[in-house]
Design a protein around this motif. Sequence first.
Motif, mmCIF file in Angstrom:
data_model
loop_
_atom_site.group_PDB
_atom_site.id
_atom_site.type_symbol
_atom_site.label_atom_id
_atom_site.label_comp_id
_atom_site.label_asym_id
_atom_site.label_seq_id
_atom_site.Cartn_x
_atom_site.Cartn_y
_atom_site.Cartn_z
ATOM 1 N N GLY B 9 7.523 8.927 -2.399
ATOM 2 C CA GLY B 9 7.182 10.197 -3.017
ATOM 3 C C GLY B 9 6.165 10.959 -2.189
ATOM 4 O O GLY B 9 5.081 10.450 -1.922
ATOM 5 N N LEU B 10 6.501 12.184 -1.789
ATOM 6 C CA LEU B 10 5.616 13.006 -0.954
ATOM 7 C C LEU B 10 4.638 13.824 -1.789
ATOM 8 O O LEU B 10 3.832 14.569 -1.218
ATOM 9 C CB LEU B 10 6.432 13.943 -0.072
ATOM 10 N N GLY B 11 4.697 13.703 -3.116
ATOM 11 C CA GLY B 11 3.816 14.516 -3.954
ATOM 12 C C GLY B 11 4.280 15.961 -3.988
ATOM 13 O O GLY B 11 5.367 16.298 -3.498
ATOM 14 N N PRO B 12 3.466 16.852 -4.555
ATOM 15 C CA PRO B 12 3.904 18.229 -4.785
ATOM 16 C C PRO B 12 3.967 19.090 -3.526
ATOM 17 O O PRO B 12 4.642 20.110 -3.514
ATOM 18 C CB PRO B 12 2.848 18.773 -5.745
ATOM 19 N N GLY B 13 3.248 18.718 -2.470
ATOM 20 C CA GLY B 13 3.294 19.549 -1.259
ATOM 21 C C GLY B 13 2.142 19.295 -0.307
ATOM 22 O O GLY B 13 2.361 19.083 0.878
ATOM 23 N N ALA B 14 0.918 19.303 -0.793
ATOM 24 C CA ALA B 14 -0.246 19.175 0.075
ATOM 25 C C ALA B 14 -0.355 17.769 0.669
ATOM 26 O O ALA B 14 -0.118 16.771 -0.014
ATOM 27 C CB ALA B 14 -1.519 19.477 -0.715
ATOM 28 N N ALA B 15 -0.716 17.704 1.950
ATOM 29 C CA ALA B 15 -0.899 16.408 2.618
ATOM 30 C C ALA B 15 -1.996 15.588 1.934
ATOM 31 O O ALA B 15 -1.945 14.358 1.932
ATOM 32 C CB ALA B 15 -1.245 16.637 4.087
ATOM 33 N N GLN B 16 -2.986 16.270 1.349
ATOM 34 C CA GLN B 16 -4.093 15.586 0.679
ATOM 35 C C GLN B 16 -3.641 14.790 -0.555
ATOM 36 O O GLN B 16 -4.419 14.020 -1.109
ATOM 37 C CB GLN B 16 -5.135 16.622 0.213
ATOM 38 N N LEU B 17 -2.406 15.011 -0.984
ATOM 39 C CA LEU B 17 -1.906 14.320 -2.176
ATOM 40 C C LEU B 17 -0.852 13.262 -1.836
ATOM 41 O O LEU B 17 -0.174 12.753 -2.729
ATOM 42 C CB LEU B 17 -1.351 15.339 -3.183
ATOM 43 N N VAL B 18 -0.707 12.936 -0.557
ATOM 44 C CA VAL B 18 0.226 11.871 -0.144
ATOM 45 C C VAL B 18 -0.555 10.560 -0.056
ATOM 46 O O VAL B 18 -1.591 10.495 0.611
ATOM 47 C CB VAL B 18 0.862 12.198 1.216
ATOM 48 N N THR B 19 -0.078 9.505 -0.700
ATOM 49 C CA THR B 19 -0.820 8.238 -0.676
ATOM 50 C C THR B 19 -0.785 7.607 0.716
ATOM 51 O O THR B 19 0.184 7.783 1.468
ATOM 52 C CB THR B 19 -0.241 7.204 -1.659
ATOM 53 N N PRO B 20 -1.814 6.814 1.074
ATOM 54 C CA PRO B 20 -1.799 6.081 2.342
ATOM 55 C C PRO B 20 -0.583 5.155 2.464
ATOM 56 O O PRO B 20 -0.048 4.957 3.559
ATOM 57 C CB PRO B 20 -3.103 5.272 2.298
ATOM 58 N N GLU B 21 -0.124 4.604 1.354
ATOM 59 C CA GLU B 21 1.054 3.725 1.388
ATOM 60 C C GLU B 21 2.275 4.475 1.915
ATOM 61 O O GLU B 21 3.042 3.954 2.735
ATOM 62 C CB GLU B 21 1.320 3.192 -0.029
ATOM 63 N N VAL B 22 2.449 5.713 1.447
ATOM 64 C CA VAL B 22 3.593 6.523 1.907
ATOM 65 C C VAL B 22 3.404 6.902 3.381
ATOM 66 O O VAL B 22 4.345 6.815 4.185
ATOM 67 C CB VAL B 22 3.760 7.768 1.014
ATOM 68 N N THR B 23 2.205 7.301 3.741
ATOM 69 C CA THR B 23 1.939 7.687 5.136
ATOM 70 C C THR B 23 2.246 6.525 6.089
ATOM 71 O O THR B 23 2.847 6.717 7.148
ATOM 72 C CB THR B 23 0.454 8.113 5.267
ATOM 73 N N GLN B 24 1.853 5.320 5.669
ATOM 74 C CA GLN B 24 2.119 4.152 6.515
ATOM 75 C C GLN B 24 3.623 3.884 6.645
ATOM 76 O O GLN B 24 4.120 3.589 7.739
ATOM 77 C CB GLN B 24 1.414 2.932 5.916
ATOM 78 N N SER B 25 4.357 4.015 5.560
ATOM 79 C CA SER B 25 5.805 3.756 5.647
ATOM 80 C C SER B 25 6.476 4.771 6.565
ATOM 81 O O SER B 25 7.399 4.431 7.315
ATOM 82 C CB SER B 25 6.454 3.757 4.256
#
Lengths: 253, 253
Positions: B9-25
């Motif tokens: 899940g990338l969240g609503p749009g802002a990078a500040q709302l993307v979890t570290p788990e998603v960023t790592q994947s």
Amino acid sequence: MTGWLAIAGLGPGAAQLVTPEVTQSLAEATDLIGYGPYVTRVPERAGLTRHLSDNREEIDRASLALRLAAEGKRVVVVSSGDPGVFAMAAAVFEAVETGDPSWCDLDIRVLPGISAMFAAAARIGAPLGHDFCAINLSDNLKPWDLVERRLRLAAQADFVIALYNPLSSARPWQLGRALDLLREELPGEVPVVFASAVSDAKEAIETVTLRDAGAGRADMRTLVLIGSSRTRLIARSGGKPFVYTPRSIGVVS
Amino acid sequence: MTGWLAIAGLGPGAAQLVTPEVTQSLAEATDLIGYGPYVTRVPERAGLTRHLSDNREEIDRASLALRLAAEGKRVVVVSSGDPGVFAMAAAVFEAVETGDPSWCDLDIRVLPGISAMFAAAARIGAPLGHDFCAINLSDNLKPWDLVERRLRLAAQADFVIALYNPLSSARPWQLGRALDLLREELPGEVPVVFASAVSDAKEAIETVTLRDAGAGRADMRTLVLIGSSRTRLIARSGGKPFVYTPRSIGVVS
């Protein structure tokens, strides 16, 4: 110095599920306020005052946060999960409405987090893949009759149902009564997921049928998910089944 | 090489709302799959193949992801918001259940994100502070009668109601019909929030009463929140009102 108040969601437990927005607010804070176990998730550092409180003092905690922000502090109120879901955000806005009139114009921001039902759902598949609802099973702040009415209507709507705060030592019978009521409305084969301490070292998740679901499987840290009549299990040779609710009515049958 | 599939899940749009788990994947992936506008949120890099698809090809997209993971690729399927909420996770598990039997035992993980209703709620206060439900207003995959039945029962339960996918060019009348139906069940003063492109540069949020709520305020990117009979507004001299739903029945009245 211009103060502000952020009401931040720490997610279910794992650091990997905390948003960068929340991490940044914690780095900028002068004061951290919340229920003890949540505050202690945030490491101590110079320049940060941590205010630990009991679980029940929500309005006191909210008022302290607002007073400090009005004095110019940078205040973060922490909740687990999402602060807007059965957590501190509503308490803060209640305190704003009923407290010092100047508090309305403070810089108050809510920083969303991963709520327990989404963390639990993600660990087992996609049980929330169709329409769903979330009900706080605590009758501390609402009459039990209303909880029963909502459970019955939610089952009749065939929502997947997430039950927050299913029981505590002061509320020992409510979950059992809720499960009995749901058995009157839904097929016995409906999957029920008991998810505890999701994303923590103590994580425990089990899926049973509504027929076999007993309140003894839950504790204070458990999120209970009741499937809809469409929720399905996919068996796996190598592990626990996946649980999901199809997007379609009738696509998989 | 051992393949895996993450539904992130990338969240609503802002990078500040993307979890570290998603960023790592995303950093570990060899293949990225999803609806074009979501895939293009992730920067290109060497070693990453991006598979852009149309909005409607969800099962094809899920099957491609599963085939690639079975071949040993590290695959991320991206959704906006939370992948388990009216997004790709349910489609992937449908494809698992109906596709190649070996897919059941692949390494499949769902990585939660900030769903639109929590992002929208956070921007205006705490409208989801009490019991609530989420209804996908699209009748592409379920009969409209069922949508109406759920709306009526949800209003009778006095849930706050989040409406996802309120309308599109192919579904122009459904939101108007839903609002008319809700006006039959709920007081006209109930606050209704239209939240579009939350956390993006184009963010637009407005709060009106149910009496005045018209479908013309929404587009494909709008999340509509219908308050319960208890949802309240707090006026502010310096900006838009806060909207919140008290935790208690009767505490603020």
